[in-house]
Design a protein around this motif. Structure first.
Motif, PDB file in Angstrom:
ATOM      1  N   PHE A  43       0.928  -1.239  -0.295  1.00 35.40           N
ATOM      2  CA  PHE A  43       0.042  -0.107   0.111  1.00 35.40           C
ATOM      3  C   PHE A  43       0.685   1.144  -0.099  1.00 35.40           C
ATOM      4  O   PHE A  43       0.668   2.243  -0.769  1.00 35.40           O
ATOM      5  CB  PHE A  43      -1.096   0.020   1.168  1.00 35.40           C
ATOM      6  CG  PHE A  43      -1.509   1.520   1.448  1.00 35.40           C
ATOM      7  CD1 PHE A  43      -2.398   1.817   0.606  1.00 35.40           C
ATOM      8  CD2 PHE A  43      -1.014   2.100   2.646  1.00 35.40           C
ATOM      9  CE1 PHE A  43      -2.928   3.091   0.654  1.00 35.40           C
ATOM     10  CE2 PHE A  43      -1.658   3.438   2.708  1.00 35.40           C
ATOM     11  CZ  PHE A  43      -2.510   3.939   1.968  1.00 35.40           C
ATOM     12  N   LEU A  44       1.847   1.328   0.877  1.00 36.90           N
ATOM     13  CA  LEU A  44       2.888   2.499   0.896  1.00 36.90           C
ATOM     14  C   LEU A  44       3.690   2.582  -0.414  1.00 36.90           C
ATOM     15  O   LEU A  44       3.926   3.761  -0.600  1.00 36.90           O
ATOM     16  CB  LEU A  44       3.646   2.365   2.270  1.00 36.90           C
ATOM     17  CG  LEU A  44       3.136   2.518   3.558  1.00 36.90           C
ATOM     18  CD1 LEU A  44       4.143   1.961   4.368  1.00 36.90           C
ATOM     19  CD2 LEU A  44       2.583   3.606   3.691  1.00 36.90           C
ATOM     20  N   ALA A  45       3.737   1.657  -1.190  1.00 34.98           N
ATOM     21  CA  ALA A  45       4.474   1.834  -2.387  1.00 34.98           C
ATOM     22  C   ALA A  45       3.403   1.975  -3.639  1.00 34.98           C
ATOM     23  O   ALA A  45       4.061   2.218  -4.634  1.00 34.98           O
ATOM     24  CB  ALA A  45       4.997   0.246  -2.811  1.00 34.98           C
ATOM     25  N   ALA A  46       2.206   2.106  -3.279  1.00 34.74           N
ATOM     26  CA  ALA A  46       1.304   2.396  -4.783  1.00 34.74           C
ATOM     27  C   ALA A  46       1.028   3.955  -4.687  1.00 34.74           C
ATOM     28  O   ALA A  46       1.250   4.901  -3.596  1.00 34.74           O
ATOM     29  CB  ALA A  46       0.089   1.645  -4.234  1.00 34.74           C
ATOM     30  N   ASP A  47       0.521   4.178  -5.747  1.00 35.08           N
ATOM     31  CA  ASP A  47       0.193   5.605  -5.879  1.00 35.08           C
ATOM     32  C   ASP A  47      -0.893   6.289  -4.941  1.00 35.08           C
ATOM     33  O   ASP A  47      -0.874   7.437  -4.416  1.00 35.08           O
ATOM     34  CB  ASP A  47      -0.639   5.874  -7.193  1.00 35.08           C
ATOM     35  CG  ASP A  47       0.411   5.649  -8.354  1.00 35.08           C
ATOM     36  OD1 ASP A  47       1.655   5.306  -8.184  1.00 35.08           O
ATOM     37  OD2 ASP A  47       0.084   5.662  -9.507  1.00 35.08           O
ATOM     38  N   ALA A  48      -1.716   5.445  -4.246  1.00 35.24           N
ATOM     39  CA  ALA A  48      -2.821   5.950  -3.372  1.00 35.24           C
ATOM     40  C   ALA A  48      -2.311   6.513  -2.005  1.00 35.24           C
ATOM     41  O   ALA A  48      -2.777   7.181  -1.318  1.00 35.24           O
ATOM     42  CB  ALA A  48      -3.707   4.907  -3.152  1.00 35.24           C
ATOM     43  N   SER A  49      -0.944   6.107  -1.638  1.00 34.79           N
ATOM     44  CA  SER A  49      -0.176   6.703  -0.521  1.00 34.79           C
ATOM     45  C   SER A  49       0.437   7.825  -0.989  1.00 34.79           C
ATOM     46  O   SER A  49       1.352   8.294   0.266  1.00 34.79           O
ATOM     47  CB  SER A  49       0.622   5.299   0.000  1.00 34.79           C
ATOM     48  OG  SER A  49       1.935   5.367  -0.689  1.00 34.79           O
ATOM     49  N   SER A  50       0.130   8.553  -1.799  1.00 34.07           N
ATOM     50  CA  SER A  50       1.067   9.884  -2.030  1.00 34.07           C
ATOM     51  C   SER A  50       1.000  10.987  -1.144  1.00 34.07           C
ATOM     52  O   SER A  50       2.102  11.699  -0.964  1.00 34.07           O
ATOM     53  CB  SER A  50       0.750  10.090  -3.609  1.00 34.07           C
ATOM     54  OG  SER A  50      -0.575  10.787  -3.586  1.00 34.07           O
ATOM     55  N   TYR A  51       0.041  11.062  -0.240  1.00 28.21           N
ATOM     56  CA  TYR A  51      -0.058  12.029   0.662  1.00 28.21           C
ATOM     57  C   TYR A  51       0.236  11.601   2.011  1.00 28.21           C
ATOM     58  O   TYR A  51       0.189  12.303   3.172  1.00 28.21           O
ATOM     59  CB  TYR A  51      -1.620  12.510   0.948  1.00 28.21           C
ATOM     60  CG  TYR A  51      -1.776  13.952   1.287  1.00 28.21           C
ATOM     61  CD1 TYR A  51      -1.034  15.066   0.947  1.00 28.21           C
ATOM     62  CD2 TYR A  51      -2.393  14.136   2.687  1.00 28.21           C
ATOM     63  CE1 TYR A  51      -1.019  16.129   1.123  1.00 28.21           C
ATOM     64  CE2 TYR A  51      -2.832  15.198   3.133  1.00 28.21           C
ATOM     65  CZ  TYR A  51      -1.976  16.532   2.639  1.00 28.21           C
ATOM     66  OH  TYR A  51      -2.334  17.685   3.018  1.00 28.21           O
TER      67      TYR A  51
END
Length: 277
Positions: free
Chosen positions: A255-263
């Motif tokens: 999850f932390l590696a994915a785009d969704a974690s950008s904030y």
């Protein structure tokens, strides 16, 4: 099959990391192996780092390729000593040369040399700090230079609940894992600053983030050696009442590696069943 076994075995495959390249140090065993498979299951090409046993590493990569190939991705193994700054730099360069880029660095490699403070030798102290903390620094330093050039990237450090609580006989390990917290927050700030300075930051960019995951008591080869009575005592201290699985750590990492974690950056994610809260 228990609810936990179902959760571990049915993680959905997606393409959320398609086109990305990840490097997982200590990636052929335990938590590292679970992280490598989880990233591959999300579509990433995955490079794994190891220090010994090339035959075992190649066997692991052959298995990992079965997960990456349906996504059109690849897998590779890279040998090096995380405790050597030169090896850290050369291995990052090798991964980039092999795959053409590096999007995700997972600093998972770690060792223990347990001994009380009164009896600990200089070698026991220095060796654990060199691998667990200095290695993460030198790998991140090399990866960050590449990520800043491209304007995007993810660095995830794997710490430990021991870095939060301390533990008798593990002053070197606890210090190294606690040190990752300060390293994470400083790298997160510097990465954001460097991307802004380079002119590559924008409202729709995923940017560069740096975070840490702190596993609690996880079922691996290392914990399998703990005597049953000791394990029962340790498990009794965990509010959720059980040992965690490597896959539960891996899902947080992907999850932390994915785009969704950008904030999300500069944060410490505790995955420990409530051992420390």
């Amino acid at each position: 099959m228990s609810t936990l076994e179902t959760l571990q075995s049915t993680a959905p495959a997606t393409d959320k990391l398609a086109g990305r390249v990840a490097f997982v140090t200590g990636g052929t065993r335990g938590i590292g192996a679970a992280i490598a498979h989880s990233l591959a299951n999300q579509g990433a090409s995955v490079a794994v780092g190891y220090s010994r046993n090339p035959a075992s590493a190649e066997h692991f990569v052959a298995d990992l390729r079965r997960a990456t190939e349906p996504h059109g991705a690849a897998a590779s193994a890279h040998r090096g000593n995380v405790g050597s700054a030169a090896d850290c730099r050369s291995t990052i360069a090798e991964v980039i040369e092999t795959h053409g880029r590096l999007d995700i660095l997972v600093n998972n490699a770690g060792i223990t040399m347990d001994c009380t403070v009164a009896e600990m030798t200089e070698e026991q102290w220095s060796t654990v700090l060199a691998v667990n903390l200095s290695g993460a620094f030198f790998l991140s330093q090399a990866a960050l230079a590449h990520m800043v050039e491209r304007g995007t990237g993810r660095i995830v450090n794997v710490s430990s609940v021991v870095g939060e609580t301390g533990n008798i006989g593990q002053a070197n390990y606890a210090a190294s894992k606690s040190g990752l917290f300060g390293l994470t927050k400083t790298l997160a700030k510097e990465a954001a600053y460097q991307v802004a300075k380079s002119g590559k930051r924008s409202d729709d960019s995923i940017g560069i983030t740096v975070n840490t995951v702190t596993p609690g008591l996880i079922g691996t080869e290392m914990t399998a050696a703990i005597p049953d009575k000791v394990m029962a005592r340790l498990t009794a201290q965990i509010p959720v009442g059980r040992v965690g699985s490597p896959e539960e750590i891996a899902r947080v990492v992907h999850f932390l590696a994915a785009d969704a974690s950008s904030y999300i950056t500069g944060q410490v994610w505790s995955v420990n069943g409530g051992m420390d809260m």
